[in-house]
Design a protein around this motif. Structure first.
Motif, PDB file in Angstrom:
ATOM      1  N   GLY A  59       0.824  -1.200   0.000  1.00  0.00           N
ATOM      2  CA  GLY A  59       0.000   0.000   0.000  1.00  0.00           C
ATOM      3  C   GLY A  59       0.858   1.249   0.000  1.00  0.00           C
ATOM      4  O   GLY A  59       0.500   2.266  -0.595  1.00  0.00           O
ATOM      5  N   GLU A  89       5.094   6.244   6.144  1.00  0.00           N
ATOM      6  CA  GLU A  89       5.628   5.809   4.853  1.00  0.00           C
ATOM      7  C   GLU A  89       7.048   6.337   4.662  1.00  0.00           C
ATOM      8  O   GLU A  89       7.486   6.647   3.551  1.00  0.00           O
ATOM      9  N   GLU A 137      -7.905   9.400   4.157  1.00  0.00           N
ATOM     10  CA  GLU A 137      -7.756   7.988   4.523  1.00  0.00           C
ATOM     11  C   GLU A 137      -9.087   7.439   5.051  1.00  0.00           C
ATOM     12  O   GLU A 137      -9.651   8.017   5.975  1.00  0.00           O
ATOM     13  N   ASN A 141      -6.895   4.978   9.988  1.00  0.00           N
ATOM     14  CA  ASN A 141      -6.167   3.952  10.736  1.00  0.00           C
ATOM     15  C   ASN A 141      -5.884   4.369  12.178  1.00  0.00           C
ATOM     16  O   ASN A 141      -6.304   3.711  13.135  1.00  0.00           O
ATOM     17  N   CYS A 198      -5.703  -1.949   0.029  1.00  0.00           N
ATOM     18  CA  CYS A 198      -4.848  -3.055   0.468  1.00  0.00           C
ATOM     19  C   CYS A 198      -5.613  -4.373   0.416  1.00  0.00           C
ATOM     20  O   CYS A 198      -6.715  -4.483   0.942  1.00  0.00           O
TER      21      CYS A 198
END
Ligand SMILES: *Cc1c(COP(=O)(O)O)cnc(C)c1O
Length: 342
Positions: A59, A89, A137, A141, A198
């Motif tokens: 991802g 990331e 997003e 998360n 994902c």
């Protein structure tokens, strides 16, 4: 029996998925000769009403290529302060695309169209970095799998159109949101320029992510993926897992959500718990009170073969997934109910 709630990435393929993988017809995808990955890319693109899609090893790579597609060095992207693309990331936006991130101080990883408008730079002012991309997003998360209100996403999409900005969705767990909110892939396909998804999270595949966009986006993405070392060969074996997951592992996400809600209710009643954040999908974020500190709590559960994540600052996390059985849930209810601290 180990009850592994560290992440929904710890899953192992189901028997059906393994069989589908073994039977996959494959070829060298760098020569565009792998029929199974092509089938997966076409299937997901169609599902979301996008022109094309591309398989990625992770991802992170899919998101980073998306940022590269929409920006030039020196420009600026807007995302929430909790965004995966910014925090987890490896500094990719700066390293791969030479862009800075303007962070929005959102609410549980989510923000409003109004905040986007406030944060877009003034293109006429030569001092300011030009804003070219908004990324959000869903599910969020770090907020514990929180779901966006699609109406707010529509508002942001309009702001993007009016201000000539691209709009990318980090949809690592988008299917959890779709199932929880009873929304359709097409609704999302219509609102974003690009979407990453994902396969290796809730969908239970061993590897893989997908990037969706226009034919022109995916043509460019193919080049960037190769440049990053992400050109792969007989990936039909992995794509077969993805095809299987889209057929058999989407609706069942409901089960993970139910399990999370059930365990959250047990935690809420426990004397050693201070607070449980609202559970919307497959993630529970919670805090212990001063009868036991968070690191000790993680250890005590580990002694009971229950693995959970300590996220620092007292924050604890459990993630529910396809390898968590009803028996494990029953056992977990008993374990959490029996824990006693002075
Ligand atoms: C997991 C995740 C990604 C991608 O992670 P990889 O481990 O590189 O596949 C991106 N965004 C969010 C929100 C995630 O949870």
């Amino acid at each position: 029996m180990i009850i592994n709630l560290l992440s929904d990435t710890v899953t192992k393929p189901t028997q059906g998925m393994l069989e589908a993988m073994c039977k996959a017809e494959v070829g060298d995808d760098v020569f565009n000769a792998d029929p199974t990955v092509n089938e997966l890319q076409e299937k997901i693109a169609k599902l979301f009403g996008k022109e094309d899609a591309l398989f990625f090893p992770s991802g992170t790579m899919a998101n980073q290529v998306a940022i590269k597609l929409h920006t030039q060095p020196g420009e600026q992207i807007i995302c929430d302060k909790w965004a995966h693309v910014y925090n987890f990331e490896g500094g990719g936006p700066a390293f791969n695309s030479g862009v800075s991130c303007k962070l929005i101080d959102g609410d549980r990883g989510m923000f409003t169209a109004e905040l986007v408008l406030e944060n877009i730079s003034n293109r006429k002012d030569i001092h300011q970095a030009i804003t070219t991309l908004i990324t959000i997003e869903n599910t969020a998360n770090k907020a514990g799998g929180a779901c966006w209100d699609i109406n707010e996403i529509k508002n942001i999409s309009s702001v993007c159109k009016e201000n000539d900005l691209s709009f990318h969705l980090d949809g690592a767990r988008l299917f959890n949101a779709l199932v929880a909110k009873n929304e359709t892939p097409k609704q999302y396909g219509d609102l974003f320029d690009t979407i990453s998804i994902c396969l290796s999270k809730g969908l239970g595949c061993p590897v893989g992510s997908l990037l969706l966009g226009t034919k022109a986006h995916i043509q460019k993405a193919l080049r960037y993926r190769k440049l990053l070392g992400g050109g792969m060969r007989q990936i039909g074996y992995l794509a077969a897992a993805g095809l299987y997951a889209l057929d058999y592992h989407v609706e069942r996400l409901e089960e993970d959500h139910r399990n999370a809600i059930k365990i959250a209710a047990v935690l809420e009643k426990a004397t050693y718990i201070k607070k449980v954040e609202k559970v919307e999908t497959n993630i529970i974020i919670f805090y212990t009170n001063n009868t036991i500190d968070d690191t000790n709590f993680v250890k005590i559960l580990a002694d009971e073969d229950v693995l959970i994540t300590g996220m620092g600052q007292g924050k604890l996390r459990m993630v529910f997934h396809i390898n968590i059985t009803d028996l494990m849930i029953e056992k977990l209810v008993v374990i959490l109910g029996d824990l006693k601290f002075k």
